[in-house]
Design an enzyme around this catalytic site. Structure first.
Site, short mmCIF file in Angstrom:
data_model
loop_
_atom_site.label_atom_id
_atom_site.label_comp_id
_atom_site.label_asym_id
_atom_site.label_seq_id
_atom_site.Cartn_x
_atom_site.Cartn_y
_atom_site.Cartn_z
N ASP A 10 -19.69 -53.14 7.17
CA ASP A 10 -19.39 -54.37 7.69
C ASP A 10 -18.83 -54.15 9.14
O ASP A 10 -18.73 -52.95 9.52
CB ASP A 10 -18.15 -54.85 6.82
CG ASP A 10 -17.60 -56.15 7.29
OD1 ASP A 10 -18.00 -57.19 7.78
OD2 ASP A 10 -16.41 -56.05 7.51
N ALA A 12 -16.15 -56.48 11.60
CA ALA A 12 -14.75 -56.46 11.81
C ALA A 12 -13.65 -55.89 10.66
O ALA A 12 -14.00 -56.56 9.46
CB ALA A 12 -14.47 -58.16 12.25
N ALA A 44 -6.47 -69.24 6.89
CA ALA A 44 -7.78 -68.79 7.73
C ALA A 44 -8.31 -67.47 6.93
O ALA A 44 -9.56 -67.36 7.28
CB ALA A 44 -7.56 -68.61 9.20
N MET A 48 -12.50 -64.87 4.17
CA MET A 48 -12.97 -63.97 5.26
C MET A 48 -14.06 -63.24 4.30
O MET A 48 -13.97 -62.86 3.26
CB MET A 48 -11.79 -63.29 5.73
CG MET A 48 -12.31 -62.35 6.96
SD MET A 48 -12.93 -63.34 8.17
CE MET A 48 -11.36 -63.90 8.54
N LYS A 52 -19.68 -67.78 9.12
CA LYS A 52 -18.44 -68.63 9.59
C LYS A 52 -18.62 -70.24 9.29
O LYS A 52 -17.61 -70.72 9.11
CB LYS A 52 -18.58 -68.42 11.15
CG LYS A 52 -18.22 -66.78 11.52
CD LYS A 52 -17.24 -66.25 10.80
CE LYS A 52 -17.17 -64.86 10.99
NZ LYS A 52 -16.22 -64.10 10.09
N HIS A 55 -17.41 -70.21 5.93
CA HIS A 55 -15.84 -69.95 6.09
C HIS A 55 -15.10 -71.28 6.32
O HIS A 55 -14.10 -71.66 5.45
CB HIS A 55 -15.69 -68.94 7.15
CG HIS A 55 -14.42 -68.46 7.13
ND1 HIS A 55 -14.17 -67.12 7.21
CD2 HIS A 55 -13.21 -69.01 7.33
CE1 HIS A 55 -12.74 -66.98 7.09
NE2 HIS A 55 -12.20 -68.03 7.34
N ARG A 160 -23.41 -63.87 2.70
CA ARG A 160 -22.58 -63.33 1.73
C ARG A 160 -22.09 -64.15 0.71
O ARG A 160 -21.94 -65.47 1.46
CB ARG A 160 -21.35 -62.78 2.02
CG ARG A 160 -21.59 -61.34 2.79
CD ARG A 160 -20.53 -60.68 3.82
NE ARG A 160 -20.84 -59.63 4.59
CZ ARG A 160 -20.02 -59.20 5.45
NH1 ARG A 160 -19.12 -59.67 5.99
NH2 ARG A 160 -20.55 -58.17 6.20
N ASP A 186 -14.37 -54.81 3.96
CA ASP A 186 -12.82 -55.09 3.72
C ASP A 186 -12.71 -56.55 3.11
O ASP A 186 -11.48 -56.82 2.77
CB ASP A 186 -12.11 -55.02 5.07
CG ASP A 186 -12.59 -56.14 5.89
OD1 ASP A 186 -13.90 -56.13 6.38
OD2 ASP A 186 -11.77 -56.96 6.51
#
Length: 269
Positions: A10, A12, A44, A48, A52, A55, A160, A186
């Site tokens: 990944d 970030a 928010a 994650m 996006k 998301h 994902r 993460d």
């Protein structure tokens, strides 16, 4: 072939952007700018790891967020609203993502060791391609260049928690067996991505989204508070299916060696 062929990383919170700060802060700003609607940083962070657009959609469906939205606007958020927030999010994210492109301390040393072992480095992200194109250039200037990268909107199948971005790395890198890959992430959707792709998975606890702390915020915590938060993050990622969890990718060499030993013994994920 009984050896690790590739790490699929990944971005970030895993390789760059300690605390995965860039995307979460922009989600908060995008909701506010587009509709004068408030979401918290914690809200928010909840979805994650997803692409996006997904998301934003998932964030809007959180019970507390949905209730506030309906109270403010009188109806549930529909996809046209998601489109508008996403359109607001994109230029804001592109404008700041390079500022969060610095590799997490110790990560480049780990990846140099990985390359010395003849292991390839793939990558994928919840960021769409137009954001990734900015981030990749910035990260390259700071010493991080994976062998390939896949963005969340690259594949018609989706992103994902499906396996598709990880499997696209397998194709581009010419990997012989998905069971010879390790997915580092993460986020829980990212861990599921690796599991669905048939890979070993390793969660990133301290530098990532689950804690959501910058490097400075982490280091000023008392040791007992660090231990409490670290344990919580480890347990969250293990409960999400991770085979192993490390504090940071910088700490991953012993785990990579353990997985190599298991592969050599003909184990599969």
């Amino acid at each position: 072939m009984r050896k690790i062929e590739a790490l699929i990383l990944d971005w970030a919170g895993t390789v760059v952007d300690f605390g995965s700060v860039a995307p979460t802060s922009i989600f908060v700003k995008a909701f506010k700018q587009a509709f004068d609607f408030d979401v918290s940083i914690d809200e928010a962070r909840a979805p994650m790891g997803l692409g996006k657009w997904d998301h934003i959609k998932t964030l809007s469906q959180l019970p507390a967020v949905s209730a506030r939205w309906q109270a403010q606007f009188g109806s549930a958020m529909d996809d046209s609203v998601v489109d508008e927030i996403y359109a607001t999010f994109m230029p804001m994210q592109k404008a700041i993502v390079a500022e969060f492109s610095t590799p997490i301390p110790g990560v480049l040393d780990c990846l140099n060791w990985v390359r010395e072992q003849g292991i390839k480095i793939g990558s994928c992200s919840g960021y769409p391609r137009e954001v990734m194109e900015v981030l990749v250039i910035a990260a390259t200037s700071k010493g991080y260049t994976p062998d390939c990268w896949v963005a969340s909107d690259d594949l018609a199948a989706g992103s994902r928690p499906g396996p598709w971005m990880a499997l696209q790395n397998v194709i581009e890198l010419g990997i012989n067996d998905v069971a010879n890959c390790i997915k580092f992430d993460d986020s829980l959707p990212g861990i599921l991505e690796g599991l669905h792709a048939g890979m070993w998975t390793v969660g990133i606890a301290v530098t990532g989204n689950i804690l959501g702390l910058t490097e400075d915020e982490w280091h000023v915590l008392a040791a007992d508070k660090q231990a409490e938060l670290r344990e919580k993050a480890h347990q969250t990622l293990l409960a999400g299916g991770a085979h192993y969890v490390v504090d940071s990718l910088a700490d991953a060499i012993p785990v990579i060696q353990q997985i190599q030993a298991r592969i050599a013994g003909n184990e599969r994920p």
